[in-house]
Motif scaffolding. Structure first.
Motif, PDB file in Angstrom:
ATOM      1  N   ALA A  87       0.840  -1.205   0.000  1.00  0.00           N
ATOM      2  CA  ALA A  87       0.000   0.000   0.000  1.00  0.00           C
ATOM      3  C   ALA A  87       0.876   1.256   0.000  1.00  0.00           C
ATOM      4  CB  ALA A  87      -0.920  -0.011   1.218  1.00  0.00           C
ATOM      5  N   GLU A  88       1.921   1.241   0.796  1.00  0.00           N
ATOM      6  CA  GLU A  88       2.824   2.394   0.868  1.00  0.00           C
ATOM      7  C   GLU A  88       3.538   2.614  -0.469  1.00  0.00           C
ATOM      8  OE1 GLU A  88       5.803   3.949   4.261  1.00  0.00           O
ATOM      9  OE2 GLU A  88       6.469   2.105   3.266  1.00  0.00           O
ATOM     10  N   SER A  89       3.975   1.519  -1.087  1.00  0.00           N
ATOM     11  CA  SER A  89       4.640   1.630  -2.388  1.00  0.00           C
ATOM     12  C   SER A  89       3.688   2.161  -3.451  1.00  0.00           C
ATOM     13  CB  SER A  89       5.182   0.257  -2.818  1.00  0.00           C
ATOM     14  OG  SER A  89       6.177  -0.195  -1.924  1.00  0.00           O
ATOM     15  N   GLY A  90       2.431   1.699  -3.392  1.00  0.00           N
ATOM     16  CA  GLY A  90       1.435   2.194  -4.338  1.00  0.00           C
ATOM     17  C   GLY A  90       1.188   3.678  -4.179  1.00  0.00           C
ATOM     18  N   GLN A  91       1.105   4.119  -2.930  1.00  0.00           N
ATOM     19  CA  GLN A  91       0.899   5.551  -2.668  1.00  0.00           C
ATOM     20  C   GLN A  91       2.090   6.380  -3.153  1.00  0.00           C
ATOM     21  OE1 GLN A  91       2.405   7.270   0.698  1.00  0.00           O
ATOM     22  NE2 GLN A  91       2.236   8.943  -0.777  1.00  0.00           N
ATOM     23  N   ARG A  92       3.295   5.921  -2.890  1.00  0.00           N
ATOM     24  CA  ARG A  92       4.498   6.638  -3.310  1.00  0.00           C
ATOM     25  C   ARG A  92       4.602   6.682  -4.835  1.00  0.00           C
ATOM     26  NH1 ARG A  92       8.649   7.696   0.278  1.00  0.00           N
ATOM     27  NH2 ARG A  92       8.274   7.026   2.435  1.00  0.00           N
ATOM     28  N   LYS A 143      -3.551   4.010  11.721  1.00  0.00           N
ATOM     29  CA  LYS A 143      -2.855   5.307  11.659  1.00  0.00           C
ATOM     30  C   LYS A 143      -1.913   5.375  10.467  1.00  0.00           C
ATOM     31  CE  LYS A 143      -3.115   6.618  16.536  1.00  0.00           C
ATOM     32  NZ  LYS A 143      -2.350   6.977  17.761  1.00  0.00           N
ATOM     33  N   LYS A 144      -1.302   4.236  10.143  1.00  0.00           N
ATOM     34  CA  LYS A 144      -0.438   4.197   8.965  1.00  0.00           C
ATOM     35  C   LYS A 144      -1.254   4.399   7.701  1.00  0.00           C
ATOM     36  CE  LYS A 144       2.931   3.474   6.160  1.00  0.00           C
ATOM     37  NZ  LYS A 144       3.882   4.583   5.889  1.00  0.00           N
ATOM     38  N   ILE A 145      -2.423   3.784   7.636  1.00  0.00           N
ATOM     39  CA  ILE A 145      -3.297   3.945   6.477  1.00  0.00           C
ATOM     40  C   ILE A 145      -3.719   5.403   6.327  1.00  0.00           C
ATOM     41  CG2 ILE A 145      -5.580   3.380   5.548  1.00  0.00           C
ATOM     42  CD1 ILE A 145      -5.230   0.566   6.727  1.00  0.00           C
ATOM     43  N   GLU A 146      -3.992   6.054   7.435  1.00  0.00           N
ATOM     44  CA  GLU A 146      -4.372   7.474   7.407  1.00  0.00           C
ATOM     45  C   GLU A 146      -3.271   8.314   6.778  1.00  0.00           C
ATOM     46  OE1 GLU A 146      -5.258   8.433  11.430  1.00  0.00           O
ATOM     47  OE2 GLU A 146      -7.147   7.302  11.476  1.00  0.00           O
ATOM     48  N   VAL A 149      -3.355   7.768   3.006  1.00  0.00           N
ATOM     49  CA  VAL A 149      -4.506   8.501   2.451  1.00  0.00           C
ATOM     50  C   VAL A 149      -4.172   9.986   2.335  1.00  0.00           C
ATOM     51  CG1 VAL A 149      -6.880   9.240   2.898  1.00  0.00           C
ATOM     52  CG2 VAL A 149      -6.237   6.851   3.268  1.00  0.00           C
ATOM     53  N   GLN A 150      -3.519  10.493   3.368  1.00  0.00           N
ATOM     54  CA  GLN A 150      -3.108  11.896   3.349  1.00  0.00           C
ATOM     55  C   GLN A 150      -2.152  12.169   2.193  1.00  0.00           C
ATOM     56  OE1 GLN A 150      -1.142  13.188   6.916  1.00  0.00           O
ATOM     57  NE2 GLN A 150      -1.078  15.341   6.294  1.00  0.00           N
ATOM     58  N   GLY A 151      -1.243  11.236   1.940  1.00  0.00           N
ATOM     59  CA  GLY A 151      -0.289  11.398   0.838  1.00  0.00           C
ATOM     60  C   GLY A 151      -0.993  11.449  -0.508  1.00  0.00           C
ATOM     61  N   GLU A 153      -4.168  12.341  -1.017  1.00  0.00           N
ATOM     62  CA  GLU A 153      -4.965  13.573  -1.075  1.00  0.00           C
ATOM     63  C   GLU A 153      -4.086  14.784  -1.379  1.00  0.00           C
ATOM     64  OE1 GLU A 153      -6.934  13.661   2.666  1.00  0.00           O
ATOM     65  OE2 GLU A 153      -8.558  12.309   2.041  1.00  0.00           O
ATOM     66  N   LEU A 154      -2.901  14.828  -0.768  1.00  0.00           N
ATOM     67  CA  LEU A 154      -1.988  15.942  -1.054  1.00  0.00           C
ATOM     68  C   LEU A 154      -1.516  15.913  -2.500  1.00  0.00           C
ATOM     69  CD1 LEU A 154       0.227  16.121   2.171  1.00  0.00           C
ATOM     70  CD2 LEU A 154      -1.425  17.823   1.379  1.00  0.00           C
ATOM     71  N   THR A 155      -1.303  14.725  -3.022  1.00  0.00           N
ATOM     72  CA  THR A 155      -0.879  14.585  -4.422  1.00  0.00           C
ATOM     73  C   THR A 155      -1.945  15.165  -5.352  1.00  0.00           C
ATOM     74  OG1 THR A 155       0.393  12.588  -3.925  1.00  0.00           O
ATOM     75  CG2 THR A 155      -0.240  12.939  -6.222  1.00  0.00           C
ATOM     76  N   ASN A 156      -3.198  14.944  -5.007  1.00  0.00           N
ATOM     77  CA  ASN A 156      -4.298  15.404  -5.851  1.00  0.00           C
ATOM     78  C   ASN A 156      -4.606  16.886  -5.667  1.00  0.00           C
ATOM     79  OD1 ASN A 156      -4.687  12.842  -6.939  1.00  0.00           O
ATOM     80  ND2 ASN A 156      -6.127  12.245  -5.338  1.00  0.00           N
ATOM     81  N   THR A 157      -4.414  17.392  -4.465  1.00  0.00           N
ATOM     82  CA  THR A 157      -4.840  18.772  -4.167  1.00  0.00           C
ATOM     83  C   THR A 157      -3.678  19.759  -3.991  1.00  0.00           C
ATOM     84  OG1 THR A 157      -4.935  18.239  -1.806  1.00  0.00           O
ATOM     85  CG2 THR A 157      -6.965  17.973  -3.096  1.00  0.00           C
ATOM     86  N   HIS A 158      -2.627  19.340  -3.315  1.00  0.00           N
ATOM     87  CA  HIS A 158      -1.482  20.227  -3.057  1.00  0.00           C
ATOM     88  C   HIS A 158      -0.174  19.475  -3.271  1.00  0.00           C
ATOM     89  CE1 HIS A 158      -4.167  23.245  -1.365  1.00  0.00           C
ATOM     90  NE2 HIS A 158      -4.719  22.290  -0.632  1.00  0.00           N
ATOM     91  N   PRO A 159       0.163  19.145  -4.505  1.00  0.00           N
ATOM     92  CA  PRO A 159       1.383  18.380  -4.769  1.00  0.00           C
ATOM     93  C   PRO A 159       2.653  19.093  -4.306  1.00  0.00           C
ATOM     94  CG  PRO A 159       0.452  19.268  -6.803  1.00  0.00           C
ATOM     95  CD  PRO A 159      -0.575  19.459  -5.743  1.00  0.00           C
TER      96      PRO A 159
END
Length: 217
Positions: A87-92, A143-146, A149-151, A153-159
Motif C-alpha cells: 500500500a505504501e509503495s502504491g501511494q508513493r 494510523k499508517k493507512i491514514e 490517504v493523506q499522501g 490527497e496531497l498529491t491530488n490537491t497540493h502536490p
C-alpha cells in the motif's frame, strides 16, 4: 494281562486302564487351559499395544496441528506487514508519477490488511497474551493507512506540499511502530513454535515405539 504291557513306572504310579485315561484327559485339559491363557495374554498385549499406538498417533496428529497452526500465525503476521508495504509503495508510486495504476496495489493492500488482522485475531483466540496485542496492532495499522490517504490527497490537491510530507517522516515512524509490534508478536509465536516442535518430536518418537511394539507383538 493289559497291565503287564504298561511301563513299570506307570505300574508304580498305579496308572492303568481307567486311571490312565483319566490322567491323560487331565493333562489334555491342562494343556488346553495353558494354550487358552497364552492366547488370551497375547490378545490382551496386542490390544493394549494397539490402544497405545492409537493414542500415540492421535497425540502426534494433535501436536502436528499445533505446529502448523503456529506457522499460519507467523505467515499471517508477515502478510500484514507485506500488505502495508504494498500500500505504501502504491501511494508513493502514484505521488511521484500520477499514474493511477499504482493505486491498484494501494487499494489491494488496504482492502486485504484488515482481513489479515481479523484472521490473526481468530488464529490466536487460544492465547490471551496475543489477543491483548491485537488492538495496538490494529490501531497502528489504521494510523499508517491514514498517512497514506493523506499522501494521496496531497498529491491530488497540493502536490507542492509532498516534500514537506515526506520530510516529516510520519509515515516511517508509524511503519516502524508496526514493525516493532509485529516483531514482539512474532517472538511469542517463535517461542511457542519451539515448544510445540519439541512436543511433536517426542510424539513422533512415541509413535515409532508403539509401531515397533506392534510389530514384535
Amino acid at each position: 494281562m493289559i497291565t503287564a504291557s504298561l511301563p513299570v513306572f506307570w505300574l508304580k504310579e498305579g496308572i492303568g486302564g481307567g486311571n490312565f485315561t483319566k490322567v491323560m484327559a487331565q493333562k489334555d485339559q491342562k494343556l488346553r487351559i495353558t494354550f487358552f491363557i497364552a492366547y488370551l495374554t497375547g490378545a490382551l498385549v496386542l490390544l493394549l499395544t494397539g490402544l497405545l499406538a492409537y493414542q500415540s498417533m492421535q497425540l502426534l496428529i494433535d501436536k502436528s496441528k499445533w505446529v502448523n497452526h503456529t506457522h499460519q500465525v507467523l505467515l499471517t503476521t508477515e502478510t500484514v506487514l507485506s500488505l502495508l508495504k504494498d500500500a505504501e509503495s502504491g501511494q508513493r508510486g502514484y505521488s511521484l508519477t500520477k499514474d493511477s495504476t499504482y493505486l491498484e496495489a494501494y487499494f489491494q493492500g488496504i482492502d486485504s490488511v484488515e482481513y489479515s488482522i481479523i484472521r490473526l485475531e481468530s488464529l490466536t483466540r487460544d492465547n490471551p497474551t496475543q489477543q491483548a496485542r491485537i488492538p495496538a496492532i490494529r490501531q497502528a495499522v489504521q494510523k499508517k493507512i491514514e498517512v497514506t490517504v493523506q499522501g494521496i490527497e496531497l498529491t491530488n490537491t497540493h502536490p507542492e506540499k509532498m516534500n514537506e510530507f515526506y520530510q516529516s517522516k510520519v509515515g516511517k515512524q508509524r511503519m516502524d511502530l508496526i514493525k516493532r509490534l509485529l516483531f514482539i508478536f512474532e517472538q511469542e509465536e517463535h517461542r511457542l513454535l519451539g515448544i510445540r516442535t519439541r512436543e511433536l518430536d517426542q510424539s513422533i518418537l512415541k509413535a515409532q515405539y508403539s509401531i515397533y511394539w506392534i510389530i514384535i507383538s
